[in-house]
Design a protein around this motif. Sequence first.
Motif, PDB file in Angstrom:
ATOM      1  N   HIS A 164      -3.072  -2.382   5.722  1.00 52.78           N
ATOM      2  CA  HIS A 164      -1.679  -2.714   5.968  1.00 52.78           C
ATOM      3  C   HIS A 164      -1.300  -2.387   7.404  1.00 52.78           C
ATOM      4  CE1 HIS A 164      -0.253  -2.725   1.501  1.00 52.78           C
ATOM      5  NE2 HIS A 164      -1.221  -3.615   1.749  1.00 52.78           N
ATOM      6  N   LEU A 165      -0.375  -3.193   7.935  1.00 58.29           N
ATOM      7  CA  LEU A 165      -0.010  -3.064   9.338  1.00 58.29           C
ATOM      8  C   LEU A 165       1.431  -2.597   9.536  1.00 58.29           C
ATOM      9  CD1 LEU A 165      -1.634  -6.355  10.681  1.00 58.29           C
ATOM     10  CD2 LEU A 165      -2.606  -4.046  10.696  1.00 58.29           C
ATOM     11  N   TYR A 166       2.230  -2.699   8.484  1.00 57.64           N
ATOM     12  CA  TYR A 166       3.639  -2.349   8.593  1.00 57.64           C
ATOM     13  C   TYR A 166       3.907  -1.133   7.717  1.00 57.64           C
ATOM     14  CZ  TYR A 166       4.600  -6.694  11.022  1.00 57.64           C
ATOM     15  OH  TYR A 166       4.618  -7.706  11.934  1.00 57.64           O
ATOM     16  N   PHE A 167       4.695  -0.220   8.251  1.00 55.82           N
ATOM     17  CA  PHE A 167       4.945   1.030   7.549  1.00 55.82           C
ATOM     18  C   PHE A 167       6.437   1.331   7.560  1.00 55.82           C
ATOM     19  CE2 PHE A 167       0.536   1.164   7.818  1.00 55.82           C
ATOM     20  CZ  PHE A 167       0.129   1.072   9.139  1.00 55.82           C
ATOM     21  N   TYR A 168       6.878   1.984   6.493  1.00 59.95           N
ATOM     22  CA  TYR A 168       8.312   2.194   6.307  1.00 59.95           C
ATOM     23  C   TYR A 168       8.563   3.582   5.731  1.00 59.95           C
ATOM     24  CZ  TYR A 168       7.593  -2.865   5.993  1.00 59.95           C
ATOM     25  OH  TYR A 168       7.182  -4.145   6.224  1.00 59.95           O
ATOM     26  N   TRP A 169       9.744   4.083   6.036  1.00 58.07           N
ATOM     27  CA  TRP A 169      10.260   5.259   5.347  1.00 58.07           C
ATOM     28  C   TRP A 169      11.614   4.899   4.755  1.00 58.07           C
ATOM     29  CZ3 TRP A 169       7.726   9.523   3.994  1.00 58.07           C
ATOM     30  CH2 TRP A 169       6.593   9.897   4.715  1.00 58.07           C
ATOM     31  N   TYR A 170      11.797   5.306   3.508  1.00 56.49           N
ATOM     32  CA  TYR A 170      13.064   5.182   2.801  1.00 56.49           C
ATOM     33  C   TYR A 170      13.412   6.565   2.260  1.00 56.49           C
ATOM     34  CZ  TYR A 170      12.333   0.083   2.574  1.00 56.49           C
ATOM     35  OH  TYR A 170      12.143  -1.247   2.869  1.00 56.49           O
ATOM     36  N   ARG A 171      14.684   6.760   1.981  1.00 57.91           N
ATOM     37  CA  ARG A 171      15.048   8.000   1.300  1.00 57.91           C
ATOM     38  C   ARG A 171      15.992   7.700   0.152  1.00 57.91           C
ATOM     39  NH1 ARG A 171      19.544  11.315   4.932  1.00 57.91           N
ATOM     40  NH2 ARG A 171      21.302  10.033   4.248  1.00 57.91           N
ATOM     41  N   GLN A 172      16.010   8.606  -0.816  1.00 57.38           N
ATOM     42  CA  GLN A 172      16.867   8.455  -1.983  1.00 57.38           C
ATOM     43  C   GLN A 172      17.449   9.816  -2.310  1.00 57.38           C
ATOM     44  OE1 GLN A 172      14.930   7.474  -5.713  1.00 57.38           O
ATOM     45  NE2 GLN A 172      16.719   6.351  -6.440  1.00 57.38           N
ATOM     46  N   ILE A 173      18.707   9.974  -1.994  1.00 55.19           N
ATOM     47  CA  ILE A 173      19.410  11.182  -2.408  1.00 55.19           C
ATOM     48  C   ILE A 173      19.555  11.117  -3.921  1.00 55.19           C
ATOM     49  CG2 ILE A 173      21.609  12.431  -2.249  1.00 55.19           C
ATOM     50  CD1 ILE A 173      21.767  11.359   0.661  1.00 55.19           C
ATOM     51  N   LEU A 174      19.417  12.266  -4.565  1.00 54.27           N
ATOM     52  CA  LEU A 174      19.373  12.304  -6.017  1.00 54.27           C
ATOM     53  C   LEU A 174      20.523  11.538  -6.650  1.00 54.27           C
ATOM     54  CD1 LEU A 174      17.815  13.498  -8.407  1.00 54.27           C
ATOM     55  CD2 LEU A 174      19.394  15.446  -8.349  1.00 54.27           C
ATOM     56  N   GLY A 175      20.169  10.587  -7.515  1.00 57.22           N
ATOM     57  CA  GLY A 175      21.181   9.826  -8.239  1.00 57.22           C
ATOM     58  C   GLY A 175      21.791   8.683  -7.451  1.00 57.22           C
ATOM     59  N   GLN A 176      21.304   8.478  -6.232  1.00 58.07           N
ATOM     60  CA  GLN A 176      21.882   7.423  -5.401  1.00 58.07           C
ATOM     61  C   GLN A 176      20.856   6.327  -5.105  1.00 58.07           C
ATOM     62  OE1 GLN A 176      24.096   8.852  -2.026  1.00 58.07           O
ATOM     63  NE2 GLN A 176      24.810  10.669  -3.120  1.00 58.07           N
ATOM     64  N   LYS A 177      21.286   5.353  -4.341  1.00 53.28           N
ATOM     65  CA  LYS A 177      20.405   4.217  -4.067  1.00 53.28           C
ATOM     66  C   LYS A 177      19.339   4.592  -3.046  1.00 53.28           C
ATOM     67  CE  LYS A 177      23.670   1.577  -2.217  1.00 53.28           C
ATOM     68  NZ  LYS A 177      24.266   0.361  -1.627  1.00 53.28           N
ATOM     69  N   VAL A 178      18.331   3.770  -2.989  1.00 52.01           N
ATOM     70  CA  VAL A 178      17.273   3.913  -1.997  1.00 52.01           C
ATOM     71  C   VAL A 178      17.791   3.352  -0.675  1.00 52.01           C
ATOM     72  CG1 VAL A 178      14.933   3.229  -1.386  1.00 52.01           C
ATOM     73  CG2 VAL A 178      15.509   3.698  -3.778  1.00 52.01           C
ATOM     74  N   GLU A 179      17.615   4.130   0.396  1.00 50.12           N
ATOM     75  CA  GLU A 179      18.147   3.726   1.702  1.00 50.12           C
ATOM     76  C   GLU A 179      17.015   3.590   2.707  1.00 50.12           C
ATOM     77  OE1 GLU A 179      22.303   5.915   2.317  1.00 50.12           O
ATOM     78  OE2 GLU A 179      20.688   7.304   1.790  1.00 50.12           O
ATOM     79  N   LEU A 232      15.187   3.801   6.153  1.00 50.06           N
ATOM     80  CA  LEU A 232      15.270   4.642   7.348  1.00 50.06           C
ATOM     81  C   LEU A 232      14.697   3.926   8.562  1.00 50.06           C
ATOM     82  CD1 LEU A 232      14.167   8.155   6.005  1.00 50.06           C
ATOM     83  CD2 LEU A 232      16.471   7.368   6.535  1.00 50.06           C
ATOM     84  N   VAL A 233      13.434   3.490   8.441  1.00 52.46           N
ATOM     85  CA  VAL A 233      12.756   2.984   9.629  1.00 52.46           C
ATOM     86  C   VAL A 233      11.564   2.109   9.225  1.00 52.46           C
ATOM     87  CG1 VAL A 233      11.208   4.980   9.775  1.00 52.46           C
ATOM     88  CG2 VAL A 233      11.793   3.741  11.861  1.00 52.46           C
ATOM     89  N   SER A 234      11.256   1.134  10.071  1.00 50.14           N
ATOM     90  CA  SER A 234      10.015   0.378   9.927  1.00 50.14           C
ATOM     91  C   SER A 234       9.220   0.526  11.217  1.00 50.14           C
ATOM     92  CB  SER A 234      10.272  -1.090   9.609  1.00 50.14           C
ATOM     93  OG  SER A 234      11.029  -1.701  10.638  1.00 50.14           O
ATOM     94  N   PHE A 235       7.911   0.412  11.095  1.00 52.76           N
ATOM     95  CA  PHE A 235       7.010   0.764  12.199  1.00 52.76           C
ATOM     96  C   PHE A 235       5.858  -0.213  12.210  1.00 52.76           C
ATOM     97  CE2 PHE A 235       5.713   4.150  15.082  1.00 52.76           C
ATOM     98  CZ  PHE A 235       4.338   4.127  15.090  1.00 52.76           C
ATOM     99  N   TYR A 236       5.592  -0.751  13.391  1.00 53.78           N
ATOM    100  CA  TYR A 236       4.488  -1.703  13.526  1.00 53.78           C
ATOM    101  C   TYR A 236       3.904  -1.592  14.926  1.00 53.78           C
ATOM    102  CZ  TYR A 236       2.177  -6.190  14.383  1.00 53.78           C
ATOM    103  OH  TYR A 236       1.265  -7.159  14.734  1.00 53.78           O
ATOM    104  N   ASN A 237       2.624  -1.626  15.009  1.00 57.09           N
ATOM    105  CA  ASN A 237       1.936  -1.623  16.308  1.00 57.09           C
ATOM    106  C   ASN A 237       2.370  -0.427  17.162  1.00 57.09           C
ATOM    107  OD1 ASN A 237       0.090  -2.778  18.105  1.00 57.09           O
ATOM    108  ND2 ASN A 237       1.671  -3.981  19.145  1.00 57.09           N
ATOM    109  N   ASN A 238       2.463   0.709  16.507  1.00 54.82           N
ATOM    110  CA  ASN A 238       2.817   1.971  17.160  1.00 54.82           C
ATOM    111  C   ASN A 238       4.217   1.998  17.749  1.00 54.82           C
ATOM    112  OD1 ASN A 238       0.572   3.650  16.674  1.00 54.82           O
ATOM    113  ND2 ASN A 238      -0.605   2.495  18.180  1.00 54.82           N
ATOM    114  N   GLU A 239       5.069   1.156  17.211  1.00 59.92           N
ATOM    115  CA  GLU A 239       6.457   1.156  17.679  1.00 59.92           C
ATOM    116  C   GLU A 239       7.404   1.026  16.498  1.00 59.92           C
ATOM    117  OE1 GLU A 239       6.192  -1.048  22.035  1.00 59.92           O
ATOM    118  OE2 GLU A 239       6.992  -2.117  20.312  1.00 59.92           O
ATOM    119  N   ILE A 240       8.597   1.563  16.673  1.00 55.83           N
ATOM    120  CA  ILE A 240       9.636   1.342  15.674  1.00 55.83           C
ATOM    121  C   ILE A 240      10.121  -0.094  15.789  1.00 55.83           C
ATOM    122  CG2 ILE A 240      12.014   1.910  15.059  1.00 55.83           C
ATOM    123  CD1 ILE A 240      11.382   4.813  15.818  1.00 55.83           C
ATOM    124  N   SER A 241      10.121  -0.807  14.659  1.00 56.52           N
ATOM    125  CA  SER A 241      10.586  -2.192  14.641  1.00 56.52           C
ATOM    126  C   SER A 241      12.077  -2.274  14.314  1.00 56.52           C
ATOM    127  CB  SER A 241       9.817  -2.987  13.582  1.00 56.52           C
ATOM    128  OG  SER A 241       8.439  -2.885  13.785  1.00 56.52           O
TER     129      SER A 241
END
Lengths: 115, 115
Positions: free
Chosen positions: A29-44, A46-55
Amino acid sequence: EPEVTQTPSHQVTQMGQEVILRCVPISNHLYFYWYRQILGQKVEFLVSFYNNEISEKSEIFDDQFSVERPDGSNFTLKIRSTKLEDSAMYFCASSEVGGSGNEQFFGPGTRLTVL
Amino acid sequence: AQTVTQSQPEMSVQEAETVTLSCTYDTSESNYYLFWYKQPPSRQMILVIRQEAYKQQNATENRFSVNFQKAAKSFSLKISDSQLGDTAMYFCAFMSPVRAGKSTFGDGTTLTVKP
């Protein structure tokens, strides 16, 4: 079947401390992501990353956050000075291609507790 | 900005019956992707089904199918022959091809399948 892994599964830290959450995406895989989910809330997003840079990053991803791919396999999320409101489940995801509707494969998550 | 709305915080269904989860979204884009994810108590995010906006045919995956109404910006999930293992939180998500894979999630619907 290949899968995304995350370590640790649970991290407890004191407010103001730095934490690093680690992820090993699926190897081709070439694309990477971070999401967060505060307890009981929706998934949000955070960031996507490709080719050593934030997309793309969200308004949540402020200067306290950073991401890095330090080697060919790991993808990390660093929070420099944790706050109580950073307590959440953090999910890493990866995909072969970004933005074309390719499935994002999610890891099992790291539960971050800030005391 | 895209928004995703799931108007049913909780639903329940008897085992073997059919249930439909609602999702609406708002976007000005004509090409995009829609997803339903399942999050069981283990918190792992699992892709259930995906729909490409340029395809008129509704996606189907075994017992799971969608009713995609592009003009109405509606994307509902139908689960047929519900099983106890379907008990989970279900999230509807939107992905724009121009946003580097960023997915926007709804608030989620907690589905309980009763024996």
